[in-house]
Write an enzyme that holds these catalytic residues in place. Structure first.
Site, PDB file in Angstrom:
ATOM      1  N   ASN A   1       0.840  -1.200   0.000  1.00 38.00           N
ATOM      2  CA  ASN A   1       0.000   0.000   0.000  1.00 38.00           C
ATOM      3  C   ASN A   1       0.877   1.252   0.000  1.00 38.00           C
ATOM      4  O   ASN A   1       0.780   2.110   0.900  1.00 38.00           O
ATOM      5  CB  ASN A   1      -0.943  -0.009   1.209  1.00 38.00           C
ATOM      6  CG  ASN A   1      -2.192   0.801   0.962  1.00 38.00           C
ATOM      7  OD1 ASN A   1      -2.323   1.484  -0.054  1.00 38.00           O
ATOM      8  ND2 ASN A   1      -3.135   0.747   1.894  1.00 38.00           N
TER       9      ASN A   1
ATOM     10  N   HIS B   1      -8.325   3.466   8.481  1.00 39.85           N
ATOM     11  CA  HIS B   1      -8.837   2.191   7.987  1.00 39.85           C
ATOM     12  C   HIS B   1     -10.271   1.934   8.447  1.00 39.85           C
ATOM     13  O   HIS B   1     -11.034   1.275   7.725  1.00 39.85           O
ATOM     14  CB  HIS B   1      -7.931   1.035   8.443  1.00 39.85           C
ATOM     15  CG  HIS B   1      -6.765   0.809   7.547  1.00 39.85           C
ATOM     16  ND1 HIS B   1      -5.562   1.458   7.712  1.00 39.85           N
ATOM     17  CD2 HIS B   1      -6.613   0.012   6.452  1.00 39.85           C
ATOM     18  CE1 HIS B   1      -4.711   1.067   6.770  1.00 39.85           C
ATOM     19  NE2 HIS B   1      -5.323   0.193   5.995  1.00 39.85           N
TER      20      HIS B   1
END
EC number: 2.3.1.-
Length: 420
Positions: A243, A274
């Site tokens: 990521n 998140h």
């Protein structure tokens, strides 16, 4: 900062609504996914505008100086950057300057500098084709999807907390299954991020110049490097290749700007971004321990094993095994999501890696990360002197900052920063 707090707060409200009102424990393609990407764009652009318009150049890091936006974007530019069709669903995040450079058709006009510092103009006249890069990435997408549809379901992460498995399996078997089950959980991310990268490349975005052999590079906004992930020999190496654009966002908006405990603040921000599942917080708080312990071991031990190639090979194999187990151990709550199954897993392992990490931090001295002026000075001599000369040349030769020469210097600076 107001923009950052508002955007992150709004995202958190969206996450709470999705999780605790609609579908707890379910992965679904809803509004919260695009909101996560837009939050990154809004906050990163806010800091880039602040750096460009309200901070002195000497107070900026080299990367902040190159990414700084020195005029307020128009409403059309702002909405185009945040809501363009290429990255609206899965991203990846890109800097505002890179996006505007692409939209204005200037991304093909400049190439990366060669090793000798001279600009490579051999390939300037031909617009590069993304076809090969797109085809390769679509192939990776197909293989990742096939792996996910066939193998992943036969190796569920939940089996790590199965009562019968925990009671009958030996420790080596349990750690081996932990590794393979978490490895099998990664292809869905490979599929989504590689597909998003391919979509941007197909539209012509993501070109990063040519390598020394004249081969086009379409990795400007790539979000992962699969080979480095699967063969990473340190916690940092794994995080640097997983990521990627989100890691860069965390670094730019939090780590470089934190006044104390930057590593802890960055992991907490990552957890908040998140979502609101407890498993995310367990994972990232565990990640803090693992990162600090891995950093301490690397700083105090690694230099003893790099002299001999054979010894270094053995060291790399051992650290690869340790890294893969540590990563798998850390991210189990991220997959299980809830507190009870996460603690069931950790308690079945007797919190062994948590305890080991704490012992490592007590035994080995942890070198303080050099942030601020000393770090900047250590990076700056490589190319900042050339940058200062170019800025001086711009100031003396041109009266406006919107001419093509200024744009060319800014993009050259951006490519140099990426190369570093």
């Amino acid at each position: 900062r107001y923009c950052f707090v508002f955007a992150l707060g709004y995202l958190t409200v969206c996450q709470i609504t999705r999780v605790y009102i609609f579908d707890y424990g379910q992965y679904s393609a809803d509004f919260s996914g695009p909101m996560m990407i837009i939050t990154q764009k809004i906050t990163s652009l806010a800091f880039e505008i602040h750096d460009g318009m309200f901070r002195k150049k000497e107070d900026l890091t080299p990367s902040q100086r190159c990414l700084a936006v020195r005029r307020m974007p128009s409403l059309l530019e702002y909405l185009s950057y945040n809501c363009n069709f290429m990255g609206i669903l899965a991203g990846p995040l890109c800097s505002y300057k890179d996006y505007i450079t692409f939209i204005e058709g200037r991304s093909y006009q400049l190439q990366q500098s060669e090793a000798n510092g001279k600009e490579d103009t051999k390939y300037e006249q031909t617009d590069p084709s993304p076809n090969i890069a797109v085809a390769q990435k679509l192939l990776i997408c197909g293989l990742s999807l096939l792996f996910h549809m066939t193998i992943t379901k036969t190796l569920p992460v939940e089996y790590n907390i199965d009562d019968n498995f925990r009671a009958t399996a030996s420790w080596p078997v349990r750690f081996f299954y932990l590794y393979v089950s978490l490895m099998a959980a990664r292809p869905k991310y490979y599929f989504a991020w590689t597909l998003a990268d391919a979509i941007n490349n197909a539209a012509g975005f993501g070109f990063r110049g040519y390598d020394k052999n004249g081969v086009t590079r379409w990795d400007l906004i790539s979000n992962l490097r699969i080979q480095q992930i699967e063969f990473s020999t340190s916690f940092k190496m794994f995080l640097d290749n997983w990521n990627i654009q989100t890691a860069l966002w965390l670094k730019r908006v939090c780590y470089e700007r934190a006044t104390f405990s930057p590593t802890i603040q960055t992991f907490i921000l990552s957890a908040i971004w998140h979502g609101v599942y407890p498993g995310y917080y367990l994972t990232f708080l565990t990640g803090v321990l693992m990162t600090l312990a891995a950093r301490a071991i690397r700083n105090n031990i690694r230099h003893y094993f790099v002299e001999s190639p054979a010894v270094k090979l053995c060291y790399d194999i051992i650290t690869w095994m340790a890294t893969q187990v540590a990563i798998s151990y850390t991210v189990v709550p991220f997959v299980l999501l809830s507190v009870k199954p996460s603690f069931t897993f950790y308690s079945s392992c007797y919190f062994c890696l948590h305890i080991a990490s704490i012992l490592v931090l007590l035994v080995f001295p942890l070198k303080r990360t050099q942030k601020g002026s000393k770090k900047h000075e250590s990076i700056q001599p490589v190319w900042s002197k050339k940058l200062e000369e170019e800025n001086l040349l711009q100031k003396n030769s041109y009266s406006t900052t919107n001419n093509s020469f200024s744009q060319k210097q800014e993009i050259t600076c951006r490519y140099q920063a990426l190369k570093q």
